[in-house]
Scaffold this motif. Structure first.
Motif, PDB file in Angstrom:
ATOM      1  N   CYS A  65       1.631   3.848  -3.401  1.00 45.85           N
ATOM      2  CA  CYS A  65       0.577   4.857  -3.336  1.00 45.85           C
ATOM      3  C   CYS A  65       0.931   6.062  -4.204  1.00 45.85           C
ATOM      4  O   CYS A  65       0.048   6.792  -4.664  1.00 45.85           O
ATOM      5  CB  CYS A  65       0.328   5.296  -1.892  1.00 45.85           C
ATOM      6  SG  CYS A  65       1.559   6.403  -1.209  1.00 45.85           S
ATOM      7  N   HIS A  82      -3.821  12.952   1.104  1.00 45.73           N
ATOM      8  CA  HIS A  82      -3.938  11.536   0.728  1.00 45.73           C
ATOM      9  C   HIS A  82      -2.773  10.732   1.294  1.00 45.73           C
ATOM     10  O   HIS A  82      -2.952   9.733   2.004  1.00 45.73           O
ATOM     11  CB  HIS A  82      -3.995  11.439  -0.806  1.00 45.73           C
ATOM     12  CG  HIS A  82      -3.843  10.052  -1.354  1.00 45.73           C
ATOM     13  ND1 HIS A  82      -3.571   9.809  -2.686  1.00 45.73           N
ATOM     14  CD2 HIS A  82      -3.885   8.822  -0.775  1.00 45.73           C
ATOM     15  CE1 HIS A  82      -3.490   8.513  -2.895  1.00 45.73           C
ATOM     16  NE2 HIS A  82      -3.664   7.892  -1.753  1.00 45.73           N
ATOM     17  N   VAL A  83      -1.550  11.173   0.999  1.00 47.39           N
ATOM     18  CA  VAL A  83      -0.359  10.421   1.380  1.00 47.39           C
ATOM     19  C   VAL A  83      -0.076  10.528   2.872  1.00 47.39           C
ATOM     20  O   VAL A  83       0.260   9.542   3.533  1.00 47.39           O
ATOM     21  CB  VAL A  83       0.856  10.906   0.558  1.00 47.39           C
ATOM     22  CG1 VAL A  83       2.137  10.218   1.026  1.00 47.39           C
ATOM     23  CG2 VAL A  83       0.625  10.628  -0.922  1.00 47.39           C
ATOM     24  N   SER A 113      -6.565   5.549  -4.502  1.00 45.34           N
ATOM     25  CA  SER A 113      -6.197   6.693  -5.351  1.00 45.34           C
ATOM     26  C   SER A 113      -7.328   7.080  -6.283  1.00 45.34           C
ATOM     27  O   SER A 113      -7.615   8.266  -6.478  1.00 45.34           O
ATOM     28  CB  SER A 113      -4.943   6.353  -6.161  1.00 45.34           C
ATOM     29  OG  SER A 113      -3.823   6.194  -5.317  1.00 45.34           O
ATOM     30  N   THR A 171      -0.995  -3.283  -3.178  1.00 43.82           N
ATOM     31  CA  THR A 171      -0.898  -2.362  -4.313  1.00 43.82           C
ATOM     32  C   THR A 171      -2.249  -2.166  -4.983  1.00 43.82           C
ATOM     33  O   THR A 171      -2.555  -1.076  -5.476  1.00 43.82           O
ATOM     34  CB  THR A 171       0.125  -2.871  -5.346  1.00 43.82           C
ATOM     35  OG1 THR A 171      -0.295  -4.147  -5.863  1.00 43.82           O
ATOM     36  CG2 THR A 171       1.498  -3.014  -4.726  1.00 43.82           C
ATOM     37  N   LEU A 228      -2.540   8.397   4.989  1.00 42.45           N
ATOM     38  CA  LEU A 228      -2.314   6.982   4.687  1.00 42.45           C
ATOM     39  C   LEU A 228      -1.039   6.470   5.349  1.00 42.45           C
ATOM     40  O   LEU A 228      -1.010   5.377   5.939  1.00 42.45           O
ATOM     41  CB  LEU A 228      -2.247   6.790   3.175  1.00 42.45           C
ATOM     42  CG  LEU A 228      -2.223   5.353   2.659  1.00 42.45           C
ATOM     43  CD1 LEU A 228      -3.463   4.595   3.091  1.00 42.45           C
ATOM     44  CD2 LEU A 228      -2.090   5.344   1.134  1.00 42.45           C
ATOM     45  N   THR A 230      -4.195   0.239  -2.664  1.00 40.41           N
ATOM     46  CA  THR A 230      -3.739   1.630  -2.748  1.00 40.41           C
ATOM     47  C   THR A 230      -4.172   2.277  -4.056  1.00 40.41           C
ATOM     48  O   THR A 230      -4.446   3.481  -4.109  1.00 40.41           O
ATOM     49  CB  THR A 230      -2.206   1.709  -2.564  1.00 40.41           C
ATOM     50  OG1 THR A 230      -1.855   3.039  -2.193  1.00 40.41           O
ATOM     51  CG2 THR A 230      -1.437   1.353  -3.817  1.00 40.41           C
ATOM     52  N   THR A 231      -4.275   1.476  -5.128  1.00 40.12           N
ATOM     53  CA  THR A 231      -4.745   2.009  -6.404  1.00 40.12           C
ATOM     54  C   THR A 231      -6.223   2.370  -6.326  1.00 40.12           C
ATOM     55  O   THR A 231      -6.654   3.408  -6.837  1.00 40.12           O
ATOM     56  CB  THR A 231      -4.511   0.988  -7.527  1.00 40.12           C
ATOM     57  OG1 THR A 231      -3.140   0.587  -7.523  1.00 40.12           O
ATOM     58  CG2 THR A 231      -4.825   1.598  -8.880  1.00 40.12           C
ATOM     59  N   VAL A 276       0.836  -1.202   0.000  1.00 39.55           N
ATOM     60  CA  VAL A 276       0.000   0.000   0.000  1.00 39.55           C
ATOM     61  C   VAL A 276       0.869   1.251   0.000  1.00 39.55           C
ATOM     62  O   VAL A 276       0.629   2.203  -0.753  1.00 39.55           O
ATOM     63  CB  VAL A 276      -0.939   0.012   1.226  1.00 39.55           C
ATOM     64  CG1 VAL A 276      -1.698   1.335   1.312  1.00 39.55           C
ATOM     65  CG2 VAL A 276      -1.940  -1.145   1.152  1.00 39.55           C
TER      66      VAL A 276
END
Length: 400
Positions: free
Chosen positions: A26, A163-164, A151, A144, A167, A147-148, A22
């Motif tokens: 990201c 966002h980042v 997004s 992954t 997270l 995390t997509t 994740v």
């Protein structure tokens, strides 16, 4: 006596891979935002992300030895914190040299974490007799994928920094929780080495000097994955003219392909040996990747729907076919070597860091001179070339 691994241990071990999946990717789905912050062209952006290899080289020269000396737990805590912190900083960076410095720290932290967590996984696999590396890589792929999806959901509504930042804070808490839950099972540090574990920093280069064959094979095998992580959203955004949100969709399908492949490959291994599937998948994956991306570029000016569909298919085929290469080759490298598992991961990673740096520079030059699509032909061709490598498995090497 065979080690019995509890369900709780499996869950927390998988969580360490999932959380990092994740975290690390990201940013891959939001590369247009990062590139916009830096205000650089494609070639310069490619060079900046490639320089992260400096951190990887540092990690792989020292990571195996540090893991052996201080133990898996301590290394995971330090490198996990360094990685999450570095990722959280990137959305706030608007200067190229600062980006490079943070990217080097990120690469050093991530790759040191990678060494430690694989050292733990390979050792537990050896003791239990279970083939758990594909399962753990599947957990990474689930991360992954998650995390997509995050997004896609937040890109149009939340700034990159929020966002980042949020997270990374949540993932750090989750990772530390799993590490402490695994404390009774984590490999401890040691000041002692057995006769076959006399490790020096110079031994980190062993994969390039004594077994470069598998290192070169590894680079050919994983460049589609590495390049897709770097360029897929920019390719969709610039080459196909997809919107910022839509440009994440080909990356989503790439991750779905990686996840399906990693979670299901054990069923195919039960039918035929790994080598058979490696050779078939590398030809189908590399060929499909090249053909569909070229079609997407050609159709972009004529029919957006068809072009976007081809873009999706190209990355999906590249993802599902290349999904299991890294896990199988890491296992082969460990079996071929007399070094401890963590050191073998470091040796393979160091060789990969050096070689992929050179390939990424070449890809960046081609992209700057022509287009992202033509630059991505290089990893596609390397995947096809991977099918011609022989004597990858230890028993094949011994027969040579």
């Amino acid at each position: 006596m065979t080690l019995i691994v509890s369900a709780r241990e499996r869950l927390n071990e998988s969580a360490l891979f999932l959380y990092f999946g994740v975290a690390i990717l990201c940013l891959a789905s939001r590369t247009p935002d990062i590139k916009r912050n830096l205000n650089v062209n494609n070639g310069t952006y490619g060079l900046l992300i490639s320089l992260g290899a400096i951190g990887a080289v540092i990690a792989y020269m020292l990571g195996g030895q540090l893991t052996h000396r201080f133990g898996v737990g301590r290394i995971l805590i330090v490198t996990g914190t360094l990685t999450y912190g570095s990722i959280a900083l990137i959305p706030h960076i608007h200067t190229a040299w600062i980006f490079v410095a943070v990217n080097i720290l990120l690469a050093a932290g991530f790759n040191s974490y990678n060494i430690a967590v694989h050292h733990q996984a390979l050792k537990r696999q050896q003791l239990s007799g279970e083939r758990n590396i594909p399962r753990l890589h599947g957990a990474w792929s689930l991360g992954t994928l998650l995390t997509t999806l995050i997004s896609i959901a937040v890109t149009s509504h939340v700034s990159l920094a929020w966002h980042v930042g949020v997270l990374m804070a949540l993932l750090w808490i989750g990772t530390m929780t799993s590490i402490f839950a695994l404390r009774p099972h984590l490999i401890h540090g040691s000041n002692e080495y057995t006769d076959d574990e006399q490790i020096k920093v110079s031994d980190s280069w062993s994969m390039l000097t004594k077994d470069r064959y598998i290192a070169i094979a590894y680079v050919c095998a994983v460049m589609v994955e590495f390049s897709s992580n770097d360029w897929v959203t920019l390719s969709s955004h610039q080459e196909i003219k997809a919107s910022t949100t839509l440009s994440i969709v080909p990356y989503l399908t790439f991750i779905i392909g990686m996840t399906v492949g990693r979670l299901g490959i054990h069923r195919l291994f039960a039918l035929k040996p790994e080598i058979y599937w490696i050779r078939l998948a590398s030809r189908v994956g590399g060929g499909g990747f090249i053909i569909f991306l070229l079609l997407a570029k050609y159709l972009a000016s004529h029919n957006f729907g068809l072009a976007f569909t081809c873009e999706i298919l190209g990355f999906f085929i590249g993802g599902i076919c290349g999904s299991f290469f890294a896990g199988v080759l890491t296992q082969f490298a460990s079996q071929r070597s007399s070094f401890p598992a963590g050191v073998v991961v470091a040796q393979l990673g160091l060789a990969t860091a050096v070689l992929t740096f050179l390939v990424k520079i070449l890809i960046s030059l081609v992209i700057q001179a022509s287009s992202i699509t033509y630059g991505l032909m290089i990893p596609g061709a390397l995947m096809i070339a991977f099918s011609f490598f022989k004597k990858l498995a230890p028993q094949e090497a011994l027969r040579s």
